[in-house]
Design a protein around this motif. Structure first.
Motif, PDB file in Angstrom:
ATOM      1  N   LYS A 208       2.630  -1.814 -10.744  1.00 30.08           N
ATOM      2  CA  LYS A 208       3.040  -3.221 -10.751  1.00 30.08           C
ATOM      3  C   LYS A 208       3.669  -3.625  -9.407  1.00 30.08           C
ATOM      4  CE  LYS A 208       3.888  -3.187 -15.748  1.00 30.08           C
ATOM      5  NZ  LYS A 208       4.881  -3.422 -16.835  1.00 30.08           N
ATOM      6  N   VAL A 209       3.057  -3.201  -8.336  1.00 28.46           N
ATOM      7  CA  VAL A 209       3.582  -3.465  -6.996  1.00 28.46           C
ATOM      8  C   VAL A 209       3.175  -4.867  -6.564  1.00 28.46           C
ATOM      9  CG1 VAL A 209       3.584  -2.727  -4.586  1.00 28.46           C
ATOM     10  CG2 VAL A 209       3.472  -1.024  -6.416  1.00 28.46           C
ATOM     11  N   GLU A 210       4.157  -5.706  -6.304  1.00 25.96           N
ATOM     12  CA  GLU A 210       3.907  -7.086  -5.909  1.00 25.96           C
ATOM     13  C   GLU A 210       4.878  -7.495  -4.814  1.00 25.96           C
ATOM     14  OE1 GLU A 210       2.484  -8.664 -10.344  1.00 25.96           O
ATOM     15  OE2 GLU A 210       4.270  -9.518  -9.399  1.00 25.96           O
ATOM     16  N   THR A 211       4.486  -8.471  -4.023  1.00 21.16           N
ATOM     17  CA  THR A 211       5.382  -9.053  -3.035  1.00 21.16           C
ATOM     18  C   THR A 211       5.399 -10.569  -3.200  1.00 21.16           C
ATOM     19  OG1 THR A 211       3.592  -9.057  -1.398  1.00 21.16           O
ATOM     20  CG2 THR A 211       5.175  -7.237  -1.286  1.00 21.16           C
ATOM     21  N   LYS A 212       6.523 -11.160  -2.802  1.00 22.08           N
ATOM     22  CA  LYS A 212       6.675 -12.606  -2.861  1.00 22.08           C
ATOM     23  C   LYS A 212       7.629 -13.030  -1.759  1.00 22.08           C
ATOM     24  CE  LYS A 212       7.634 -16.338  -6.163  1.00 22.08           C
ATOM     25  NZ  LYS A 212       8.059 -16.660  -7.555  1.00 22.08           N
ATOM     26  N   THR A 213       7.290 -14.089  -1.039  1.00 23.52           N
ATOM     27  CA  THR A 213       8.167 -14.540   0.040  1.00 23.52           C
ATOM     28  C   THR A 213       9.327 -15.363  -0.533  1.00 23.52           C
ATOM     29  OG1 THR A 213       6.885 -16.564   0.444  1.00 23.52           O
ATOM     30  CG2 THR A 213       6.304 -14.586   1.732  1.00 23.52           C
ATOM     31  N   ILE A 214      10.427 -15.381   0.203  1.00 20.94           N
ATOM     32  CA  ILE A 214      11.604 -16.151  -0.173  1.00 20.94           C
ATOM     33  C   ILE A 214      12.131 -16.894   1.053  1.00 20.94           C
ATOM     34  CG2 ILE A 214      12.270 -14.637  -2.073  1.00 20.94           C
ATOM     35  CD1 ILE A 214      14.336 -13.353  -0.222  1.00 20.94           C
ATOM     36  N   ILE A 215      12.965 -17.861   0.807  1.00 19.05           N
ATOM     37  CA  ILE A 215      13.605 -18.668   1.851  1.00 19.05           C
ATOM     38  C   ILE A 215      12.552 -19.407   2.685  1.00 19.05           C
ATOM     39  CG2 ILE A 215      15.514 -18.740   3.516  1.00 19.05           C
ATOM     40  CD1 ILE A 215      16.315 -15.959   2.631  1.00 19.05           C
ATOM     41  N   SER A 216      11.567 -19.977   1.990  1.00 14.71           N
ATOM     42  CA  SER A 216      10.671 -20.933   2.649  1.00 14.71           C
ATOM     43  C   SER A 216      11.431 -22.217   2.936  1.00 14.71           C
ATOM     44  CB  SER A 216       9.460 -21.231   1.761  1.00 14.71           C
ATOM     45  OG  SER A 216       8.671 -20.081   1.569  1.00 14.71           O
TER      46      SER A 216
ATOM     47  N   ARG B 139       0.829  -1.215   0.000  1.00 15.16           N
ATOM     48  CA  ARG B 139       0.000   0.000   0.000  1.00 15.16           C
ATOM     49  C   ARG B 139       0.859   1.258   0.000  1.00 15.16           C
ATOM     50  NH1 ARG B 139      -3.053  -3.321   3.376  1.00 15.16           N
ATOM     51  NH2 ARG B 139      -2.152  -2.425   5.282  1.00 15.16           N
ATOM     52  N   MET B 140       1.942   1.261   0.773  1.00 13.99           N
ATOM     53  CA  MET B 140       2.808   2.436   0.823  1.00 13.99           C
ATOM     54  C   MET B 140       3.417   2.742  -0.543  1.00 13.99           C
ATOM     55  SD  MET B 140       4.882   2.667   4.416  1.00 13.99           S
ATOM     56  CE  MET B 140       5.425   0.965   4.520  1.00 13.99           C
ATOM     57  N   PHE B 141       3.873   1.707  -1.237  1.00 15.72           N
ATOM     58  CA  PHE B 141       4.510   1.933  -2.530  1.00 15.72           C
ATOM     59  C   PHE B 141       3.485   2.280  -3.599  1.00 15.72           C
ATOM     60  CE2 PHE B 141       8.198   0.521  -0.404  1.00 15.72           C
ATOM     61  CZ  PHE B 141       9.283   0.924  -1.174  1.00 15.72           C
ATOM     62  N   ALA B 142       2.311   1.693  -3.544  1.00 12.36           N
ATOM     63  CA  ALA B 142       1.252   2.064  -4.486  1.00 12.36           C
ATOM     64  C   ALA B 142       0.826   3.517  -4.257  1.00 12.36           C
ATOM     65  CB  ALA B 142       0.066   1.124  -4.341  1.00 12.36           C
ATOM     66  N   ASP B 143       0.698   3.911  -2.998  1.00 11.23           N
ATOM     67  CA  ASP B 143       0.307   5.283  -2.680  1.00 11.23           C
ATOM     68  C   ASP B 143       1.369   6.293  -3.111  1.00 11.23           C
ATOM     69  OD1 ASP B 143      -2.032   4.346  -1.589  1.00 11.23           O
ATOM     70  OD2 ASP B 143      -1.376   4.520   0.505  1.00 11.23           O
ATOM     71  N   ALA B 144       2.647   5.871  -3.128  1.00  8.66           N
ATOM     72  CA  ALA B 144       3.726   6.765  -3.548  1.00  8.66           C
ATOM     73  C   ALA B 144       3.759   6.970  -5.054  1.00  8.66           C
ATOM     74  CB  ALA B 144       5.072   6.217  -3.078  1.00  8.66           C
ATOM     75  N   GLY B 145       3.025   6.131  -5.804  1.00  7.21           N
ATOM     76  CA  GLY B 145       2.947   6.290  -7.246  1.00  7.21           C
ATOM     77  C   GLY B 145       3.520   5.151  -8.056  1.00  7.21           C
ATOM     78  N   PHE B 146       4.069   4.132  -7.391  1.00  4.02           N
ATOM     79  CA  PHE B 146       4.631   2.997  -8.118  1.00  4.02           C
ATOM     80  C   PHE B 146       3.517   2.118  -8.696  1.00  4.02           C
ATOM     81  CE2 PHE B 146       8.196   4.033  -5.283  1.00  4.02           C
ATOM     82  CZ  PHE B 146       9.244   4.061  -6.191  1.00  4.02           C
TER      83      PHE B 146
ATOM     84  N   GLY C 192       8.428  -3.009  -7.669  1.00  2.00           N
ATOM     85  CA  GLY C 192       7.532  -1.994  -8.197  1.00  2.00           C
ATOM     86  C   GLY C 192       8.211  -1.230  -9.317  1.00  2.00           C
ATOM     87  N   VAL C 193       7.416  -0.593 -10.169  1.00  2.00           N
ATOM     88  CA  VAL C 193       7.930   0.130 -11.322  1.00  2.00           C
ATOM     89  C   VAL C 193       7.421   1.560 -11.273  1.00  2.00           C
ATOM     90  CG1 VAL C 193       7.946   0.271 -13.844  1.00  2.00           C
ATOM     91  CG2 VAL C 193       8.040  -1.966 -12.705  1.00  2.00           C
ATOM     92  N   LYS C 194       8.319   2.515 -11.502  1.00  2.00           N
ATOM     93  CA  LYS C 194       7.888   3.904 -11.605  1.00  2.00           C
ATOM     94  C   LYS C 194       7.313   4.131 -13.010  1.00  2.00           C
ATOM     95  CE  LYS C 194       9.487   8.685 -11.043  1.00  2.00           C
ATOM     96  NZ  LYS C 194      10.589   9.542 -10.532  1.00  2.00           N
ATOM     97  N   PRO C 195       6.068   4.570 -13.093  1.00  2.00           N
ATOM     98  CA  PRO C 195       5.454   4.744 -14.419  1.00  2.00           C
ATOM     99  C   PRO C 195       6.283   5.661 -15.314  1.00  2.00           C
ATOM    100  CG  PRO C 195       3.809   4.936 -12.687  1.00  2.00           C
ATOM    101  CD  PRO C 195       5.153   4.912 -12.009  1.00  2.00           C
ATOM    102  N   SER C 196       6.254   5.377 -16.608  1.00  2.00           N
ATOM    103  CA  SER C 196       7.032   6.164 -17.569  1.00  2.00           C
ATOM    104  C   SER C 196       6.429   7.532 -17.806  1.00  2.00           C
ATOM    105  CB  SER C 196       7.140   5.409 -18.903  1.00  2.00           C
ATOM    106  OG  SER C 196       7.855   4.205 -18.719  1.00  2.00           O
ATOM    107  N   SER C 197       5.119   7.679 -17.534  1.00  2.00           N
ATOM    108  CA  SER C 197       4.494   8.987 -17.726  1.00  2.00           C
ATOM    109  C   SER C 197       3.370   9.166 -16.723  1.00  2.00           C
ATOM    110  CB  SER C 197       3.953   9.108 -19.153  1.00  2.00           C
ATOM    111  OG  SER C 197       3.004   8.096 -19.440  1.00  2.00           O
TER     112      SER C 197
END
Length: 277
Positions: free
Chosen positions: A236-244, A227-234, A272-277
Motif C-alpha cells: 500500500k505504498v502511496e505518495t501525496k503532495t502537501i502544502i500546495s 520504488r524503494m519502499f515497495a522493494d523493501a517489502g512494504f 506504506g504498510v508492513k504486511p501482516s504475513s
C-alpha cells in the motif's frame, strides 16, 4: 525543472496513484546539482557532525531560509504533525496503545504536540548534540543516538515509524539500508510515514539552494521513493503532495488535500504498510 504547463500524467496501476511522466529535459541545471552523484564523499559521520554544529541555532537558520514564504518553521511543523496523527488514526483504532518511533528526530520539533498521544514515543538521531537538547525539552520521550547504519531496536518493535525531512540528508548509498531497517523495526501491520521535500516545486528548490543546512542534501523524487519502499517489502505504498497552498483553516486544508494528487506541493509524504504475513 519541468514545465508543468504541459504536464503529462501516467497511471500507476500497481500503486493506484497518478504521477508525472519522467522529464526529458530541464530548463536549468538544478537537477544536476542535486543528483545522487553530488558530494559522494559525504558520510553519516559528517552528517552527524554538521548537525551537532548547528543544533544550537538550527531553528534560526531554518526560519531564515523560510522568511520569503512569510511563515515560520513552526507552522510547517504543525501541518506535518497533524498529517502524522490523521494518518495514524486512519490506520489504527487507538493510538494510545502504540509504540512509535521518530527516526531522525533532531531537536524533537514534533514532540511537544505528541505528548500523551501514544503509549510510548521514541526519538533517535545521529546527532548526539541534537538528542541531548531534545531530551532536555521533552522528558516524556525515549531518546537514543545511533551510527546511522543499524537502529538499536528489536525487530517489529514499533507500530508507527515516521521520518520527517531526513532521507535527503542520508548519503544515497545508504538509502536502501535505511529503508530496510525501517522495515525491520516496524511491526507486521504497522505504518511507515516519510515526509520529504518535493524536487518539482520551485519554492522548495530555492529554499534548499539557499539553506546552509541543506548544502549536501540530495532530494528524492516521489516515484523513486515509492520504488524503494515497495522493494523493501512494504505494501500500500502511496505518495501525496502537501502544502500546495498554506493549509491554514478548514477551507485551505481541504483545498490542499485536493491538490495533493498533483505534483505541485512544497513537500510530499509517503505512506506504506508492513504486511501482516
Amino acid at each position: 525543472m519541468r514545465d508543468h504547463t504541459r504536464a503529462e500524467f501516467l497511471p500507476d496501476a500497481r500503486l493506484g496513484v497518478w504521477h508525472p511522466r519522467q522529464p526529458r529535459a530541464y530548463c536549468c541545471d538544478w537537477r544536476v546539482g542535486m543528483s545522487e552523484q553530488k558530494n559522494p564523499q559525504v558520510t553519516q559521520e559528517q552528517v552527524a557532525a554538521d548537525f551537532d554544529n548547528v543544533a544550537g541555532d538550527y531553528e534560526e537558520k531554518i526560519n531564515s531560509a523560510l522568511a520569503f514564504a512569510g511563515r515560520e518553521h513552526s507552522f510547517y511543523i504543525d501541518v506535518k504533525r497533524e498529517h502524522i496523527l490523521r494518518l495514524g488514526r486512519e490506520h489504527f483504532s487507538d493510538l494510545t496503545e502504540l509504540d512509535v518511533l521518530d527516526l531522525g528526530c533532531g531537536l524533537g520539533a514534533y514532540h511537544s504536540g505528541l505528548e500523551g498521544k501514544f503509549r510510548e514515543l521514541h526519538g533517535i538521531d545521529v546527532s548526539a548534540q541534537s538528542v541531548e537538547l531534545a531530551a532536555a525539552r521533552h522528558p516524556f520521550v525515549h531518546y537514543s543516538t545511533f551510527d546511522g547504519v543499524r537502529l538499536p531496536y528489536r525487530d517489529g518493535q514499533f507500530s508507527i515509524v515516521f521520518t520527517v525531512c531526513v532521507m535527503h540528508h542520508v548519503p544515497p548509498p545508504q538509502w536502501t539500508q535505511f529503508v530496510a531497517d525501517m522495515f525491520r523495526v516496524t511491526k507486521p501491520g504497522g505504518l511507515v510515514l516519510v515526509f520529504e521535500h518535493n524536487p518539482y516545486n520551485p519554492a522548495t528548490q530555492y529554499i534548499v539552494k539557499t539553506c546552509d543546512i541543506d548544502k549536501d542534501a540530495v532530494l528524492l523524487r516521489p516515484g523513486k521513493l515509492r520504488r524503494m519502499f515497495a522493494d523493501a517489502g512494504f505494501a500500500k505504498v502511496e505518495t501525496k503532495t502537501i502544502i500546495s497552498v498554506p493549509p491554514a483553516g478548514p477551507y485551505l486544508s481541504r483545498l490542499d488535500s485536493f491538490l495533493g494528487y498533483l505534483p505541485f506541493g512544497a513537500q510530499y509524504y509517503l505512506s506504506g504498510v508492513k504486511p501482516s504475513s
